[in-house]
Scaffold this active site. Sequence first.
Site, short mmCIF file in Angstrom:
data_model
loop_
_atom_site.label_atom_id
_atom_site.label_comp_id
_atom_site.label_asym_id
_atom_site.label_seq_id
_atom_site.Cartn_x
_atom_site.Cartn_y
_atom_site.Cartn_z
N LYS A 44 47.69 28.70 46.93
CA LYS A 44 48.63 29.60 47.48
C LYS A 44 48.32 31.14 47.49
O LYS A 44 47.29 31.57 46.84
CB LYS A 44 50.03 29.39 46.85
CG LYS A 44 50.24 29.98 45.46
CD LYS A 44 51.37 29.55 44.76
CE LYS A 44 51.47 30.33 43.06
NZ LYS A 44 52.50 29.41 42.25
N ARG A 142 64.69 27.92 39.53
CA ARG A 142 64.11 28.47 40.72
C ARG A 142 64.39 27.13 41.82
O ARG A 142 65.14 27.38 42.74
CB ARG A 142 62.70 28.94 40.61
CG ARG A 142 62.12 29.54 41.63
CD ARG A 142 60.70 30.04 41.39
NE ARG A 142 59.76 29.11 41.35
CZ ARG A 142 58.60 29.17 41.16
NH1 ARG A 142 58.08 30.40 41.09
NH2 ARG A 142 57.69 28.30 40.87
N HIS A 171 58.56 22.56 36.47
CA HIS A 171 57.62 23.81 36.43
C HIS A 171 58.15 24.70 35.14
O HIS A 171 59.28 24.76 34.92
CB HIS A 171 57.97 24.62 37.70
CG HIS A 171 56.81 25.79 37.67
ND1 HIS A 171 55.47 25.57 37.42
CD2 HIS A 171 57.08 27.15 37.82
CE1 HIS A 171 54.97 26.77 37.74
NE2 HIS A 171 55.58 27.92 37.89
N ARG A 228 48.28 21.60 37.38
CA ARG A 228 48.21 22.33 38.34
C ARG A 228 47.84 23.82 38.01
O ARG A 228 48.65 24.71 38.21
CB ARG A 228 49.87 22.47 39.11
CG ARG A 228 50.36 21.34 39.39
CD ARG A 228 51.81 21.44 40.35
NE ARG A 228 52.55 22.49 39.66
CZ ARG A 228 53.76 22.04 38.80
NH1 ARG A 228 54.06 20.81 38.67
NH2 ARG A 228 54.64 22.95 38.07
N TYR A 272 48.58 63.53 43.93
CA TYR A 272 50.04 63.84 44.14
C TYR A 272 50.62 64.29 42.87
O TYR A 272 50.35 63.37 41.92
CB TYR A 272 50.43 62.51 45.07
CG TYR A 272 50.00 62.55 46.28
CD1 TYR A 272 50.29 63.59 47.20
CD2 TYR A 272 49.74 61.33 46.67
CE1 TYR A 272 49.90 63.28 48.67
CE2 TYR A 272 49.21 61.14 48.09
CZ TYR A 272 49.49 61.98 49.02
OH TYR A 272 49.03 61.99 50.20
N CYS A 319 46.18 57.00 45.48
CA CYS A 319 46.76 57.14 46.87
C CYS A 319 46.59 56.05 47.69
O CYS A 319 46.13 55.04 47.36
CB CYS A 319 45.91 58.47 47.47
SG CYS A 319 45.91 59.84 46.59
N MET A 320 47.01 56.09 49.08
CA MET A 320 46.95 54.95 49.91
C MET A 320 45.63 54.36 49.92
O MET A 320 45.57 53.01 50.00
CB MET A 320 47.69 55.30 51.11
CG MET A 320 47.84 54.11 52.10
SD MET A 320 48.57 54.39 53.60
CE MET A 320 50.30 54.30 53.24
N ASP A 321 44.79 55.33 50.17
CA ASP A 321 43.20 54.97 50.73
C ASP A 321 42.44 55.60 49.88
O ASP A 321 41.02 55.30 50.00
CB ASP A 321 43.13 54.84 52.16
CG ASP A 321 43.56 56.25 52.72
OD1 ASP A 321 43.63 57.19 52.18
OD2 ASP A 321 43.64 56.18 53.93
C1 LIG Z 1 52.16 28.95 41.19
C2 LIG Z 1 52.45 27.79 40.58
C3 LIG Z 1 51.56 27.03 39.59
C4 LIG Z 1 50.38 27.80 39.24
O1 LIG Z 1 50.68 28.66 38.29
P1 LIG Z 1 49.50 29.37 37.13
O2 LIG Z 1 50.35 30.15 36.36
O3 LIG Z 1 48.92 30.58 38.09
O4 LIG Z 1 48.50 28.47 36.77
C5 LIG Z 1 51.75 25.77 39.65
N1 LIG Z 1 52.81 25.36 39.99
C6 LIG Z 1 53.85 25.81 40.66
C7 LIG Z 1 54.98 24.99 41.15
C8 LIG Z 1 53.41 27.16 41.21
O5 LIG Z 1 54.42 27.54 41.73
#
Ligand SMILES: *Cc1c(COP(=O)(O)O)cnc(C)c1O
Length: 333
Positions: A44, A142, A171, A228, A272, A319-321
Site C-alpha cells: 500500500k 478501526r 489486525h 501480512r 528559518y 526547508c521546503m526544498d
Molecule cells: C499496513 C497493514 C499491514 C502491514 O503492517 P506493517 O506494520 O507495516 O507490517 C498489515 N495489515 C493491515 C491490515 C495493514 O493495514
Amino acid sequence: MSPKGVTLHRRPTSAIIDRSALRHNYLEIKKRTTPGTKVMAVVKANAYGHGDVQVARVFESMGCEFFGVAIPEEGARLRQAGIKAPVVVLGGIFPEQAPELFDLDLTPVIYDMETARLVNGLAVKMGVRKKMHLKVDTGMGRLGIKPGEVAPFLREFRSLKGLELEGVLSHLAEADSLKREFSETQLELFNETLRTVREDCGFEPALVHMANSAAVVDLADSRFNLVRPGIMLYGSYPSERFRGKIDLKPAMQIKTRILYLKSVAAGSPVSYGRTFVAGRPSRIATLPIGYADGLPRRLSGSGEVLVKGKRVPIVGLVCMDLTMCDVTDVEGV
Ligand SMILES: *Cc1c(COP(=O)(O)O)cnc(C)c1O
C-alpha cells in the site's frame, strides 16, 4: 516534460531502491514462517514509498502469492502493470467502488452486511462467485465487525450465493510494543471467533491472517496460514527493540549532491527561526532536498546525513526544498 528544444538536467536528488535488499528482507520473513504459511506482501501507499509496481514485481519473482493494498486505486496500478497474483484491498471500499472489484479482479475485505449484499448482488448478476475476506475487530478499533456479531453475520451470509468466504482476518494494535498482554488478548479473541466461524457456523475459510511485521517476529501463534508484513519488507524495524531479532537491510537510500558550501563565523544563524547558531567557525553545506521531497521537518536539528561516509548533523530547520548540514569535521568536502 521539458519545453521544446530545452535540455533539462534534473536536480541530483534521488531515492534509490535496492532490489537485493527487498529480496533479502522477504527471505528473512519467509524464514520466520512455517512451510504452510503464505506471505501477503503489503504494498500500500506506493509500497511505503518504494514504488509499488516495481516492488510487487520483485516479490512476485520471489514466489509471493498475495499482495495487500489499502485502496482499490492501488490495486488498479498493480493490475495495469500485469501483476497476476490475488490482490486484497485491506482498507475497505465505498459502495461506488464495488464494480471495480470485478473489473480489476480485486479481493475485498468486508466488515458490514450492506457491502456484502452489494458485492453479492453484482456477483450474482454476473454469474460469478466473488472471494472476500471478513475482518473482525479484536481491539484495533478501526475496521471490522465485533466478534459477537460474527455468528449473525454469517447466518445471513450463507444466503449470499455470489460470495465465497475465502479469508478471515484481524489486525493487531500494538504488536510492536514490549508489553504483549494486549496482543495476546486480541489473539485469544480472534481464536474464539475462528471457533465460532468453524464450529458454530460451519465455514472453513482457506486463509486466516492476523500478523503484521512485528507479529511475524514476535507472536508466532498469530501467523496462522498467511502473514501480512509491510514495513519489514522495506528494511525498517517496527520498533527499536526488533533490532537484532531479525536481520533487515534498508531498501531505500536518499542521495543528493551539495548545492552550496560556505564557511561561517561563530555566532552565525542558519535557516528559518535561527534555531541553530554556529558555536564555532563552521563549514555549512546546503543540500537540494527538503520536506517537499519527503524529508521530515521533524529532522530539523536532530537528523543526520552521511557526507563522504561520515555522519553529520542537520542544522536548523529543514526547508521546503533545501536543508543545511554541518560538515566542519569532514575532510575534503
Ligand atoms: C499496513 C497493514 C499491514 C502491514 O503492517 P506493517 O506494520 O507495516 O507490517 C498489515 N495489515 C493491515 C491490515 C495493514 O493495514
